[in-house]
Write a protein that holds these residues in place. Structure first.
Motif, PDB file in Angstrom:
ATOM      1  N   PHE A 129      43.023  47.018  37.168  1.00 46.29           N
ATOM      2  CA  PHE A 129      42.951  45.868  36.513  1.00 46.29           C
ATOM      3  C   PHE A 129      41.601  45.426  37.357  1.00 46.29           C
TER       4      PHE A 129
ATOM      5  N   ASP B 157      36.969  41.310  35.472  1.00 45.86           N
ATOM      6  CA  ASP B 157      36.494  41.071  34.247  1.00 45.86           C
ATOM      7  C   ASP B 157      37.751  41.163  33.018  1.00 45.86           C
ATOM      8  N   GLN B 158      38.685  41.694  33.257  1.00 49.20           N
ATOM      9  CA  GLN B 158      39.725  41.813  32.365  1.00 49.20           C
ATOM     10  C   GLN B 158      40.701  40.764  33.016  1.00 49.20           C
TER      11      GLN B 158
ATOM     12  N   THR C 171      39.042  37.447  30.902  1.00 47.70           N
ATOM     13  CA  THR C 171      39.262  37.496  29.622  1.00 47.70           C
ATOM     14  C   THR C 171      40.613  37.082  29.231  1.00 47.70           C
TER      15      THR C 171
END
Length: 130
Positions: free
Chosen positions: A95, A98-99, A102
């Protein structure tokens, strides 16, 4: 939700529409001689997979007609979010930032929309939503 048809009928129609793709796949596997069926756990799961899939779909379809469409949309985010959290904390999936960004933006959008719906209902003279 908006089509005047009961839950079992709607799932039946959905199955009729998607069945040809399943039959084509089964025919392809059979032609490749990779299909086997017998007295084993895989075959047992295959036999009962229809009922295991259909019962929650029928219940969701029946329930979706009784709640507002905005709540139905919100509920659609709960399952993937739970899987996302399980993936990170239980299964230790990678993880990155960026995730996370988002994920935060998706839920910020959901929160903003939920607040706007709440304020809309609160301002309305008839707070009961059909």
């Amino acid at each position: 939700k908006l089509v005047p048809i009961d839950a079992i009928s709607s799932i039946t129609i959905e199955c009729i529409v998607t069945a040809p793709a399943g039959f084509i796949y089964l025919w392809y596997i059979w032609q490749q001689q990779q299909m086997s069926f017998g007295i084993n756990s895989s075959s047992l799961w295959l036999i009962f997979s229809g009922a295991v899939t259909a019962v929650p779909l029928i219940l969701f379809s029946a329930g979706a007609k009784r709640i507002p469409l905005s709540l139905t949309g919100f509920i659609q985010y709960v399952g993937p979010t739970l899987m996302f959290i399980l993936g990170i904390f239980v299964f230790k999936e990678p993880f990155d930032v960026d995730q996370l960004i988002t994920f935060v933006f998706i839920w910020l959008g959901i929160i903003v929309y939920s607040i706007s719906q709440y304020l809309k209902i609160k301002k309305s003279k008839n707070p009961v939503v059909n």
